[in-house]
Design an enzyme around this catalytic site. Structure first.
Site, PDB file in Angstrom:
ATOM      1  N   GLY A 246       6.547   0.120   4.838  1.00 20.01           N
ATOM      2  CA  GLY A 246       5.258   0.637   4.397  1.00 20.01           C
ATOM      3  C   GLY A 246       4.386  -0.458   3.832  1.00 20.01           C
TER       4      GLY A 246
ATOM      5  N   GLN B 235      -2.613  -3.897  -1.373  1.00 24.96           N
ATOM      6  CA  GLN B 235      -1.739  -5.074  -1.263  1.00 24.96           C
ATOM      7  C   GLN B 235      -2.407  -6.224  -0.505  1.00 24.96           C
ATOM      8  OE1 GLN B 235       1.897  -2.684   0.121  1.00 24.96           O
ATOM      9  NE2 GLN B 235       2.806  -4.396  -0.999  1.00 24.96           N
TER      10      GLN B 235
ATOM     11  N   CYS C 194       9.512  -4.642  -2.096  1.00 21.05           N
ATOM     12  CA  CYS C 194       8.066  -4.577  -1.912  1.00 21.05           C
ATOM     13  C   CYS C 194       7.560  -5.949  -1.476  1.00 21.05           C
ATOM     14  CB  CYS C 194       7.422  -4.178  -3.236  1.00 21.05           C
ATOM     15  SG  CYS C 194       5.642  -4.032  -3.163  1.00 21.05           S
ATOM     16  N   LEU C 195       6.657  -5.965  -0.511  1.00 21.40           N
ATOM     17  CA  LEU C 195       6.086  -7.241  -0.060  1.00 21.40           C
ATOM     18  C   LEU C 195       5.366  -7.963  -1.201  1.00 21.40           C
ATOM     19  CD1 LEU C 195       4.579  -6.047   3.340  1.00 21.40           C
ATOM     20  CD2 LEU C 195       6.628  -7.458   3.030  1.00 21.40           C
TER      21      LEU C 195
ATOM     22  N   HIS D 288       6.361   5.402  -3.002  1.00 23.13           N
ATOM     23  CA  HIS D 288       6.191   3.988  -3.359  1.00 23.13           C
ATOM     24  C   HIS D 288       4.784   3.507  -2.977  1.00 23.13           C
ATOM     25  CE1 HIS D 288       7.663  -0.372  -3.409  1.00 23.13           C
ATOM     26  NE2 HIS D 288       6.528  -0.455  -2.732  1.00 23.13           N
ATOM     27  N   GLU D 289       4.350   3.845  -1.761  1.00 22.01           N
ATOM     28  CA  GLU D 289       3.034   3.368  -1.302  1.00 22.01           C
ATOM     29  C   GLU D 289       1.899   4.019  -2.077  1.00 22.01           C
ATOM     30  OE1 GLU D 289       3.033   0.792   0.325  1.00 22.01           O
ATOM     31  OE2 GLU D 289       5.091   0.899   1.033  1.00 22.01           O
TER      32      GLU D 289
ATOM     33  N   HIS E   2       1.052   2.299  -5.214  1.00 19.37           N
ATOM     34  CA  HIS E   2       0.175   1.124  -5.090  1.00 19.37           C
ATOM     35  C   HIS E   2      -1.291   1.508  -5.254  1.00 19.37           C
ATOM     36  CE1 HIS E   2       2.799  -2.208  -3.986  1.00 19.37           C
ATOM     37  NE2 HIS E   2       3.425  -1.485  -3.077  1.00 19.37           N
TER      38      HIS E   2
HETATM   39 NI    NI Z   1       5.260  -2.025  -2.193  1.00 27.77          NI
END
Ligand code: NI
Length: 177
Positions: free
Chosen positions: A47, A52, A97-98, A139-140, A143
């Site tokens: 995701g 981000q 997470c990226l 999770h997304e 953000h």
């Molecule tokens: Ni993330």
């Protein structure tokens, strides 16, 4: 299309709240194509969320169809202005997470959710999902509210784990959001 640069901690912009998308036009769809390319680039993630890459709008992409262990899923989803309308059950699970390349962590999430979201054409769709897919979506959406998984671990001492190497490419799908 182009892969975009990913903001990583401690970049303060990751704490910014994102705004609703109001215009469903070609520029939006072109951005979504770039966001998807960014998701698949480097350490492919299940995701990604628009903030981000520094665009503070309520857009996320989730696709858990390629995890090593198959899980129930809706395939590739672009969720614009997503809103969770129902939560049920909870379980602890590992997330990455990226934007947090050096750590994974144990986070409690609802096991079943229902949500409403718009697609890139502005049509409203409803989803019901469970398990890893529900976790990835929660999770997304975090953000979009300026929240990272490291803000949700019960204890940074016992529930955060240092990654040895953030492997590039194949074999790591299903690990990052
Ligand atoms: Ni993330």
């Amino acid at each position: 299309m182009a892969a975009l640069e990913i903001l990583t901690i401690p970049d303060e912009r990751l704490k910014q709240e994102s705004l609703a998308v109001e215009r469903f036009d070609d520029e939006l769809r072109s951005f979504i194509a770039d966001l998807e390319e960014t998701r698949q680039h480097g350490p492919a993630a299940v995701g990604i969320a628009a903030p981000q890459v520094g665009r503070f709008q309520r857009i996320v992409i989730v696709d858990v169809s390629n995890t090593r262990k198959p899980v129930p899923n809706h395939g590739y989803m672009v969720l614009v202005n997503p809103e969770i309308t129902h939560w049920d059950g909870y379980e602890i699970g590992r997330e990455g997470c990226l934007s947090v390349p050096d750590y994974t962590g144990n986070v409690i999430r609802a096991t079943h959710i229902r949500l409403k979201a718009q697609n890139p054409d502005g049509e409203t769709l409803e989803y019901e999902m469970e398990g890893f897919e529900a976790r990835a979506v929660q999770h997304e959406i975090d953000h979009l509210d300026g929240m990272l998984f490291i803000d949700r671990v019960v204890s940074r001492r016992t529930d955060l784990f240092q990654r040895k190497v953030y492997q590039k490419g194949k074999g790591k799908k299903g690990k990052s959001n």
